[in-house]
Design an enzyme around this catalytic site. Structure first.
Site, PDB file in Angstrom:
ATOM      1  N   GLU A  95       0.854  -1.203   0.000  1.00 57.91           N
ATOM      2  CA  GLU A  95       0.000   0.000   0.000  1.00 57.91           C
ATOM      3  C   GLU A  95       0.884   1.245   0.000  1.00 57.91           C
ATOM      4  O   GLU A  95       2.035   1.200   0.408  1.00 57.91           O
ATOM      5  CB  GLU A  95      -0.889   0.013   1.238  1.00 57.91           C
ATOM      6  CG  GLU A  95      -1.755  -1.229   1.409  1.00 57.91           C
ATOM      7  CD  GLU A  95      -2.701  -1.437   0.245  1.00 57.91           C
ATOM      8  OE1 GLU A  95      -3.310  -0.448  -0.206  1.00 57.91           O
ATOM      9  OE2 GLU A  95      -2.825  -2.572  -0.228  1.00 57.91           O
TER      10      GLU A  95
ATOM     11  N   TYR B  85       4.158  -4.747  -8.730  1.00 61.68           N
ATOM     12  CA  TYR B  85       2.852  -5.349  -8.981  1.00 61.68           C
ATOM     13  C   TYR B  85       2.843  -6.165 -10.278  1.00 61.68           C
ATOM     14  O   TYR B  85       1.966  -6.992 -10.482  1.00 61.68           O
ATOM     15  CB  TYR B  85       1.788  -4.263  -9.058  1.00 61.68           C
ATOM     16  CG  TYR B  85       1.255  -3.817  -7.711  1.00 61.68           C
ATOM     17  CD1 TYR B  85       0.068  -4.336  -7.207  1.00 61.68           C
ATOM     18  CD2 TYR B  85       1.938  -2.875  -6.952  1.00 61.68           C
ATOM     19  CE1 TYR B  85      -0.437  -3.926  -5.979  1.00 61.68           C
ATOM     20  CE2 TYR B  85       1.441  -2.456  -5.724  1.00 61.68           C
ATOM     21  CZ  TYR B  85       0.248  -2.985  -5.235  1.00 61.68           C
ATOM     22  OH  TYR B  85      -0.243  -2.580  -4.020  1.00 61.68           O
TER      23      TYR B  85
ATOM     24  N   SER C 121     -13.530   2.006  -6.818  1.00 66.45           N
ATOM     25  CA  SER C 121     -14.398   1.566  -5.719  1.00 66.45           C
ATOM     26  C   SER C 121     -14.450   2.611  -4.614  1.00 66.45           C
ATOM     27  O   SER C 121     -15.429   2.703  -3.888  1.00 66.45           O
ATOM     28  CB  SER C 121     -13.907   0.227  -5.157  1.00 66.45           C
ATOM     29  OG  SER C 121     -12.533   0.299  -4.865  1.00 66.45           O
ATOM     30  N   ASN C 122     -13.418   3.408  -4.500  1.00 66.16           N
ATOM     31  CA  ASN C 122     -13.343   4.378  -3.408  1.00 66.16           C
ATOM     32  C   ASN C 122     -13.132   5.764  -4.003  1.00 66.16           C
ATOM     33  O   ASN C 122     -11.996   6.195  -4.240  1.00 66.16           O
ATOM     34  CB  ASN C 122     -12.187   3.962  -2.477  1.00 66.16           C
ATOM     35  CG  ASN C 122     -11.943   4.985  -1.388  1.00 66.16           C
ATOM     36  OD1 ASN C 122     -12.827   5.765  -1.032  1.00 66.16           O
ATOM     37  ND2 ASN C 122     -10.722   4.987  -0.863  1.00 66.16           N
TER      38      ASN C 122
ATOM     39  N   ARG D 237      -7.181  11.944  -8.332  1.00 69.41           N
ATOM     40  CA  ARG D 237      -7.786  11.225  -9.457  1.00 69.41           C
ATOM     41  C   ARG D 237      -9.248  11.631  -9.653  1.00 69.41           C
ATOM     42  O   ARG D 237      -9.740  11.644 -10.782  1.00 69.41           O
ATOM     43  CB  ARG D 237      -7.680   9.711  -9.261  1.00 69.41           C
ATOM     44  CG  ARG D 237      -8.394   9.189  -8.043  1.00 69.41           C
ATOM     45  CD  ARG D 237      -8.256   7.673  -7.935  1.00 69.41           C
ATOM     46  NE  ARG D 237      -8.950   7.167  -6.754  1.00 69.41           N
ATOM     47  CZ  ARG D 237      -8.979   5.884  -6.404  1.00 69.41           C
ATOM     48  NH1 ARG D 237      -8.346   4.983  -7.137  1.00 69.41           N
ATOM     49  NH2 ARG D 237      -9.632   5.500  -5.337  1.00 69.41           N
TER      50      ARG D 237
ATOM     51  N   TYR E 243      -7.777   3.059 -20.744  1.00 67.65           N
ATOM     52  CA  TYR E 243      -8.190   2.808 -19.368  1.00 67.65           C
ATOM     53  C   TYR E 243      -7.519   3.839 -18.471  1.00 67.65           C
ATOM     54  O   TYR E 243      -6.312   4.103 -18.605  1.00 67.65           O
ATOM     55  CB  TYR E 243      -7.799   1.391 -18.926  1.00 67.65           C
ATOM     56  CG  TYR E 243      -8.252   1.121 -17.507  1.00 67.65           C
ATOM     57  CD1 TYR E 243      -9.556   0.756 -17.242  1.00 67.65           C
ATOM     58  CD2 TYR E 243      -7.370   1.286 -16.436  1.00 67.65           C
ATOM     59  CE1 TYR E 243     -10.002   0.557 -15.942  1.00 67.65           C
ATOM     60  CE2 TYR E 243      -7.798   1.082 -15.133  1.00 67.65           C
ATOM     61  CZ  TYR E 243      -9.117   0.726 -14.891  1.00 67.65           C
ATOM     62  OH  TYR E 243      -9.541   0.542 -13.604  1.00 67.65           O
TER      63      TYR E 243
ATOM     64  N   ASN F 166      -4.673   5.809  -6.472  1.00 64.42           N
ATOM     65  CA  ASN F 166      -5.470   6.493  -5.451  1.00 64.42           C
ATOM     66  C   ASN F 166      -4.669   7.593  -4.757  1.00 64.42           C
ATOM     67  O   ASN F 166      -5.222   8.486  -4.132  1.00 64.42           O
ATOM     68  CB  ASN F 166      -6.050   5.504  -4.431  1.00 64.42           C
ATOM     69  CG  ASN F 166      -4.976   4.736  -3.676  1.00 64.42           C
ATOM     70  OD1 ASN F 166      -3.859   5.212  -3.477  1.00 64.42           O
ATOM     71  ND2 ASN F 166      -5.306   3.531  -3.252  1.00 64.42           N
TER      72      ASN F 166
ATOM     73  N   GLU G 267      -1.842  -2.593  -9.745  1.00 65.82           N
ATOM     74  CA  GLU G 267      -2.554  -3.434 -10.711  1.00 65.82           C
ATOM     75  C   GLU G 267      -3.481  -2.613 -11.601  1.00 65.82           C
ATOM     76  O   GLU G 267      -3.897  -3.102 -12.652  1.00 65.82           O
ATOM     77  CB  GLU G 267      -3.319  -4.546  -9.992  1.00 65.82           C
ATOM     78  CG  GLU G 267      -4.664  -4.172  -9.388  1.00 65.82           C
ATOM     79  CD  GLU G 267      -4.568  -3.252  -8.186  1.00 65.82           C
ATOM     80  OE1 GLU G 267      -3.482  -3.188  -7.575  1.00 65.82           O
ATOM     81  OE2 GLU G 267      -5.567  -2.573  -7.868  1.00 65.82           O
ATOM     82  N   LYS G 268      -3.761  -1.376 -11.236  1.00 64.15           N
ATOM     83  CA  LYS G 268      -4.568  -0.503 -12.112  1.00 64.15           C
ATOM     84  C   LYS G 268      -3.851  -0.279 -13.436  1.00 64.15           C
ATOM     85  O   LYS G 268      -4.489  -0.016 -14.460  1.00 64.15           O
ATOM     86  CB  LYS G 268      -4.818   0.839 -11.428  1.00 64.15           C
ATOM     87  CG  LYS G 268      -5.645   0.717 -10.163  1.00 64.15           C
ATOM     88  CD  LYS G 268      -5.649   2.015  -9.398  1.00 64.15           C
ATOM     89  CE  LYS G 268      -6.490   1.915  -8.134  1.00 64.15           C
ATOM     90  NZ  LYS G 268      -5.940   0.931  -7.162  1.00 64.15           N
TER      91      LYS G 268
END
Ligand SMILES: *[C@@H]1O[C@H](CO)[C@@H](O)[C@H](O)[C@H]1NC(C)=O
Ligand SMILES: *[C@@H]1O[C@H](CO)[C@@H](O)[C@H](O)[C@H]1NC(C)=O
Length: 364
Positions: free
Chosen positions: A144, A175, A200-201, A208, A247, A252, A261-262
């Site tokens: 993280e 990653y 998701s958040n 972002r 994409y 974050n 992984e994004k």
């Protein structure tokens, strides 16, 4: 060197035992016995020499076995139920003589102990300091970013090594990475739509979120994920993104080397061009070719970025995929692989090093 059959030794005079001629003797039967004994002793010596030569030629073999390195995982990341960890777990990741265990009774004997930050945080930084054997290396592990890691000030002067996505980690575990492609290049998925984003958040204060707000008036972005109440099932994620030209690989939070992984999975592995918000362009270029992604820093405004994406012709677009002929994406999301990587570095890691200011290091 390849094992040598006994026959090839006979041409080496230093190895071939020169037996003295059998002494002349009156009794022909005892002479025959002596000759038989001599032949037998010679064969035994030859065999022994051959065995010694075999063993000596293989320093990692029977004579000097490499010690097994035992890594104790104090708390398996994000779960109370660690996976099965059979003895050959690390063999699957190319590491021999490397044992992972989640059995805490190995604390006294483990060669190193790993502590994953999230559980340190949720369990109020309780560490078995009183039971720590002298000199046992302790490893702090986290994938993280600093924005999502709290309480590092409690961890001063405890850890010897760090396992993380930071390139200057003692055990660096990205990653994902590109590696030489074996086999034919899979066809590029057909593109029907412009840009996708899975989030998701969603919090307005995030960089972002701000960028998305600025882009949306100029670019059609389909938003998926919990934040937009359009969650994608695990198996639908990549096929859905694959239909999009771009994409939004927006991290974050923006931190040194923090590429997740994004980027690797959601964009590159899916077959969409990543539009990245994260560390500077130079960091991405340390991992992938410079023309494999669009970096938002290359544009002076969101409007300009949108115009670039929308007006692109087909040949320009396909240039983003030039790397696919030579390279393929390898995702490294399995914690077993990450922990097995410790053994690869283990012999060379600095024994006396201590992170006196882990927080300062991580936030730098
Ligand atoms: C943990 O290790 C100890 C000592 O080696 C052993 O007695 C015990 O059975 C192990 N526990 C589990 C759950 O494997
Ligand atoms: C496509 O776009 C590139 C870059 O904008 C340009 O150099 C090229 O001439 C264009 N190709 C065609 C066929 O329009």
């Amino acid at each position: 060197p390849a094992p040598c059959p006994p026959a090839c030794l006979s041409s080496d005079p230093t190895l071939f035992p020169v037996l003295p001629p059998a002494p002349r003797h009156q009794d022909p039967s005892s002479t025959r016995r002596l000759r038989a004994w001599g032949g037998l002793v010679g064969a035994v010596i030859l065999t022994a020499l051959w065995l010694l030569w075999l063993l000596g030629s293989d320093p990692g073999g029977v004579l000097e076995p490499q010690p097994v390195v035992t890594i104790l995982i104090w708390h398996w990341p994000f779960t109370d139920r660690p996976p099965e960890l059979p003895g050959d777990t690390c063999i699957h990741y190319g590491m021999a003589q490397c044992r992972l265990s989640a059995n805490r009774s190995l604390l006294a004997s483990a060669d190193a102990v790993v502590f994953h930050h999230r559980e340190l945080e949720t369990q109020k930084f309780h560490l078995p300091l009183a039971q720590r054997p002298p000199g046992q290396p302790w490893i702090w592990a986290s994938m993280e970013s600093p924005s999502n890691s709290h309480g590092l000030r409690h961890l001063r002067g405890i850890f010897n090594w760090v396992l993380s996505y930071r390139r200057d980690s003692d055990i660096f575990v990205p990653y994902g990475r590109l590696e030489p492609r074996s086999g034919p290049t899979p066809p590029l998925p057909a593109k029907r739509r412009m840009a996708a984003w899975v989030v998701s958040n969603f919090q307005e204060r995030q960089q972002r979120a701000k960028l998305y707000r600025q882009l949306a008036p100029h670019l059609r972005v389909d938003v998926f994920g919990r934040a937009s109440r359009r969650p994608l099932c695990a198996n639908c994620l990549l096929p859905t993104i694959a239909q999009y030209r771009f994409y939004l690989s927006f991290e974050n939070s923006q931190h040194r080397d923090y590429i997740t992984e994004k980027f690797w999975r959601n964009a590159l592995a899916a077959g969409a061009v990543p539009v990245v918000l994260g560390p500077p362009r130079a960091t991405y270029e340390a991992f992938v070719p410079p023309d494999a992604f669009v970096h938002v820093d290359d544009f002076s405004s969101a409007r300009e970025l949108a115009a670039f994406l929308v007006s692109m012709n087909e040949s320009r677009y396909l240039r983003f995929f030039a790397w696919r002929d030579r390279l393929s994406v390898r995702l490294m999301h399995d914690w077993r692989e990450r922990f097995c990587a410790i053994c690869a570095h283990y012999p060379h890691l600095p024994r006396s090093q201590v992170y006196e200011d882990l927080e300062g290091w991580f936030q730098a």
